[in-house]
Design a protein around this motif. Sequence first.
Motif, PDB file in Angstrom:
ATOM      1  N   GLY A  61      84.871  27.335-101.394  1.00 39.43           N
ATOM      2  CA  GLY A  61      85.621  27.408-100.143  1.00 39.43           C
ATOM      3  C   GLY A  61      86.047  28.821 -99.793  1.00 39.43           C
ATOM      4  N   ASP A  62      85.720  29.789-100.666  1.00 43.26           N
ATOM      5  CA  ASP A  62      86.155  31.185-100.447  1.00 43.26           C
ATOM      6  C   ASP A  62      85.808  31.731 -99.062  1.00 43.26           C
ATOM      7  N   PRO A  63      84.539  31.655 -98.619  1.00 46.76           N
ATOM      8  CA  PRO A  63      84.264  32.277 -97.304  1.00 46.76           C
ATOM      9  C   PRO A  63      84.993  31.579 -96.168  1.00 46.76           C
ATOM     10  N   ALA A  64      85.130  30.247 -96.246  1.00 44.35           N
ATOM     11  CA  ALA A  64      85.829  29.519 -95.182  1.00 44.35           C
ATOM     12  C   ALA A  64      87.292  29.948 -95.143  1.00 44.35           C
ATOM     13  N   ARG A  65      87.920  30.044 -96.310  1.00 43.79           N
ATOM     14  CA  ARG A  65      89.333  30.409 -96.356  1.00 43.79           C
ATOM     15  C   ARG A  65      89.542  31.794 -95.772  1.00 43.79           C
ATOM     16  N   ARG A  66      88.673  32.729 -96.126  1.00 39.74           N
ATOM     17  CA  ARG A  66      88.853  34.099 -95.663  1.00 39.74           C
ATOM     18  C   ARG A  66      88.469  34.295 -94.205  1.00 39.74           C
ATOM     19  N   ALA A  67      87.665  33.386 -93.694  1.00 39.11           N
ATOM     20  CA  ALA A  67      87.376  33.435 -92.251  1.00 39.11           C
ATOM     21  C   ALA A  67      88.539  32.841 -91.473  1.00 39.11           C
ATOM     22  N   GLY A  68      89.400  32.081 -92.161  1.00 37.90           N
ATOM     23  CA  GLY A  68      90.563  31.495 -91.501  1.00 37.90           C
ATOM     24  C   GLY A  68      90.556  29.983 -91.471  1.00 37.90           C
ATOM     25  N   ASN A  69      89.505  29.361 -92.028  1.00 36.53           N
ATOM     26  CA  ASN A  69      89.408  27.902 -91.955  1.00 36.53           C
ATOM     27  C   ASN A  69      89.937  27.250 -93.232  1.00 36.53           C
ATOM     28  N   GLU A  70      91.233  27.011 -93.244  1.00 37.63           N
ATOM     29  CA  GLU A  70      91.883  26.459 -94.420  1.00 37.63           C
ATOM     30  C   GLU A  70      91.478  25.009 -94.667  1.00 37.63           C
ATOM     31  N   PHE A  71      91.134  24.286 -93.600  1.00 37.03           N
ATOM     32  CA  PHE A  71      90.757  22.873 -93.775  1.00 37.03           C
ATOM     33  C   PHE A  71      89.523  22.734 -94.649  1.00 37.03           C
ATOM     34  N   ILE A  72      88.505  23.518 -94.301  1.00 39.15           N
ATOM     35  CA  ILE A  72      87.260  23.454 -95.083  1.00 39.15           C
ATOM     36  C   ILE A  72      87.543  23.897 -96.518  1.00 39.15           C
TER      37      ILE A  72
ATOM     38  N   VAL B 399      91.119  30.683 -85.917  1.00 38.98           N
ATOM     39  CA  VAL B 399      90.164  29.632 -86.258  1.00 38.98           C
ATOM     40  C   VAL B 399      90.789  28.242 -86.136  1.00 38.98           C
ATOM     41  N   MET B 400      92.022  28.092 -86.605  1.00 40.67           N
ATOM     42  CA  MET B 400      92.569  26.733 -86.676  1.00 40.67           C
ATOM     43  C   MET B 400      93.302  26.286 -85.411  1.00 40.67           C
ATOM     44  N   GLU B 401      93.878  27.225 -84.684  1.00 44.65           N
ATOM     45  CA  GLU B 401      94.600  26.840 -83.465  1.00 44.65           C
ATOM     46  C   GLU B 401      93.729  26.990 -82.222  1.00 44.65           C
ATOM     47  N   GLU B 402      92.818  27.969 -82.259  1.00 44.08           N
ATOM     48  CA  GLU B 402      92.038  28.255 -81.047  1.00 44.08           C
ATOM     49  C   GLU B 402      90.556  27.967 -81.225  1.00 44.08           C
ATOM     50  N   THR B 403      90.178  27.491 -82.410  1.00 45.64           N
ATOM     51  CA  THR B 403      88.761  27.386 -82.789  1.00 45.64           C
ATOM     52  C   THR B 403      87.940  28.563 -82.256  1.00 45.64           C
ATOM     53  N   SER B 404      88.534  29.726 -82.405  1.00 45.07           N
ATOM     54  CA  SER B 404      87.842  30.934 -81.970  1.00 45.07           C
ATOM     55  C   SER B 404      87.247  31.634 -83.184  1.00 45.07           C
ATOM     56  N   ALA B 405      85.932  31.517 -83.315  1.00 42.90           N
ATOM     57  CA  ALA B 405      85.236  32.188 -84.416  1.00 42.90           C
ATOM     58  C   ALA B 405      83.852  32.584 -83.920  1.00 42.90           C
ATOM     59  N   PRO B 406      83.269  33.634 -84.511  1.00 46.94           N
ATOM     60  CA  PRO B 406      81.894  33.958 -84.135  1.00 46.94           C
ATOM     61  C   PRO B 406      80.989  32.751 -84.429  1.00 46.94           C
ATOM     62  N   GLN B 407      79.944  32.608 -83.639  1.00 42.52           N
ATOM     63  CA  GLN B 407      79.030  31.473 -83.792  1.00 42.52           C
ATOM     64  C   GLN B 407      78.532  31.352 -85.236  1.00 42.52           C
ATOM     65  N   GLU B 408      78.254  32.502 -85.856  1.00 41.23           N
ATOM     66  CA  GLU B 408      77.715  32.448 -87.230  1.00 41.23           C
ATOM     67  C   GLU B 408      78.736  31.837 -88.188  1.00 41.23           C
ATOM     68  N   TRP B 409      80.005  32.108 -87.927  1.00 37.48           N
ATOM     69  CA  TRP B 409      81.035  31.521 -88.801  1.00 37.48           C
ATOM     70  C   TRP B 409      81.114  30.011 -88.590  1.00 37.48           C
ATOM     71  N   ASN B 410      81.000  29.583 -87.339  1.00 41.23           N
ATOM     72  CA  ASN B 410      81.031  28.145 -87.092  1.00 41.23           C
ATOM     73  C   ASN B 410      79.879  27.448 -87.813  1.00 41.23           C
ATOM     74  N   MET B 411      78.718  28.125 -87.842  1.00 37.04           N
ATOM     75  CA  MET B 411      77.587  27.556 -88.573  1.00 37.04           C
ATOM     76  C   MET B 411      77.887  27.508 -90.058  1.00 37.04           C
ATOM     77  N   MET B 412      78.505  28.590 -90.545  1.00 31.97           N
ATOM     78  CA  MET B 412      78.868  28.635 -91.965  1.00 31.97           C
ATOM     79  C   MET B 412      79.827  27.486 -92.296  1.00 31.97           C
TER      80      MET B 412
END
Lengths: 259, 439
Positions: A61-72, B399-412
């Motif tokens: 979950g490291d990359p998700a957490r650091r991108a800001g996605n705590e849920f994942i 990411v969590m409040e605005e679902t604002s992320a680069p497309q590549e991150w959303n794919m990730m």
Amino acid sequence: MQIKTMAEYAANGETPEILFWVGCAGSFDQRAQKITKAFATILDKVGVRFAILGKEESCTGDPARRAGNEFIFQMMAQNNIAVLNGYEVKKIVTACPHCFNTLRNEYPELGGQYEVIHHTTYLQQLIDEGKVRMKEAGAFKGRKITYHDSCYLGRSNNIYEAPRKVLEALDAELVEMKRCRSNGLCCGAGGAQMFKEEEKGTTRINFERGKEAVETGAAVIASNCPFCMTMLTDGVKEQGKEDSVQVLDIAELIAQQIA
Amino acid sequence: MHIIQELLFVIAFGVAVYLFYRKARQIRQNILLGRDVQLNDEPAARWRNLLLLAFGQKKMFRNPLVAVLHFFVYAGFVIINVEILEIILDGIVGKHRLFAPLLGGLYPVLIGCFEILAALVLIGCAIFLVRRNIVKVKRLNQHELDGWPRSDANYILITEIVLMLLFLTMNTADQALQQHGHEHYINTGAFWVTGPFVSLFSGLSDGTLIAIERTCWWLHILGILAFLNYLPYSKHLHIILAFPNAYYADLRPKGKMENMPAVQKEVQLMLQPELAADAPAGDIPKFGAKDVPDLTWKNILDAYSCTECGRCTAACPANITGKKLSPRKIMMDTRDRAEAIGEQIAKTGSFTEDGKTLLRDHITEEELRACTSCGACVQECPVSINPLHIIMQLRRHLVMEETSAPQEWNMMFSNIENNMAPWKMSPDDRDKWAVEMNG
């Protein structure tokens, strides 16, 4: 060689000495698979009884957490912890400093308490215990090797010496880059940058680091992280030095030279 | 005449202390806008940080030459305060060199030490001015310093030089008066630094010398009182806040990110729905930070402790390679925004939406997305500031409040969710390498 999973050990009522946490890069990335295989070869040769989770392993979950996605992150972490605790895992070794950092520092407060060791530290222990011995006339003897501190092993967890001690066992000449240890320059992959295009700038971070590494005149750049591996390999290419400068993981160097 | 001087001094001193207290209280309120975090564990480790990092300036010594100069200025500042104590007491009771009779032969030694420090402060500040304005050291001349921050830095250095010159001139005139046998100026003997310069003043009359001595005395102490009140508006506030900031520094490994218990719980309920029956329905929490009040109080204390030295930015891989991110700017923006919110509260009594936020109005998405979370900024900061913590909280909001992320991150994200790996790979292939080795 027979690499067994935790499930296979459990089915036989056995417990391995360590769990080898392979990580996503080590499992899927073609270049990083070679690091995984090198490390597994060393473990096998030394006779360490190790297991992998196989298909039961998930991203930490490291990359998700650091991108800001705590849920994942929480989904991955809680699933992984359930699997690890289910097998009563005590000791984990991993060849990825990102997995290492997450397992070691971020899983305990979620209920996952394990002894977590990075493979460079583990290799140092095997060398110190005399279990890993190098060939007499080593291929790297007297050759220049430079070592790239990954951020997640170095600054994040203050591990600077173990990888260098492993390199010393090769009898190589260790040359440091100007920015090394706690001052080391990132390869550019961390913080989920690996999974997106770099923001606009004057150059790429891995080009900057690749240049610095090449300028040491070393024939080998030793890394400890599959993501640094990708970044530095591209950085060396950009310098046009892919034929004369190799980027190798510390496990690969040892696997080549183990007696 | 004397009584008027004493009265004026007491009034000036009282006003200065009151104004400083008022502004300090305001800053404390601004810091407490942040959400609460407990940072009182492991007091032994915290005192160690306070001693090593703040008093000992350990991290400054990563660059020894600058560290030594800075140490002179710092030691001068701290130690000369003892002399200021005497000056303040003299001012209140209308005496001159109150400590001289008490300390006897030790007194000129003490003043001699202060003078040496004063001279070193002077030299240090002069070199710092040269580094900023003539040598133009890169980290001291980057974009985010344009305008007020650059002037602020120069004002501080010039003020310190002027204060030291006033102090040294005052002592020189004092010794000349001593030599003239003026009764008010008790004989202390020659001071170490200014002693040789007394002959410059020997031709002057008692009246002129007293005028010089008094003017210097007054300008010196009024200057110090003014400087005290300048601190809270300036980056120079670090001389005070570096100490609490070192004490409250995060003690956990730098790689550890702050947990989000609300998300942890929600995911737990999702994975184990049988627990949901017992779980009380909580408020919907905010995820991450959009504005200063969403940050922790330590983040805001960090912002007020920042002296804009730019060691973080000079070590930041994104900044080095020309990206917009500068960790120093993150801290400056946070302080600016905290000040703006604080002013609004001071005026209207409470904080209401003013159409602005830390995110976007100060810090752009592009800056946040350039961070590699390498921790170099945290490592480098001599006063234990953590810009990375702010960056990560803002990313969480995006990411969590605005679902604002680069497309590549959303794919990730979706790859991790569906394939348990950040790439589009089949989970069945995860152990393919092992199958290959097993042959």
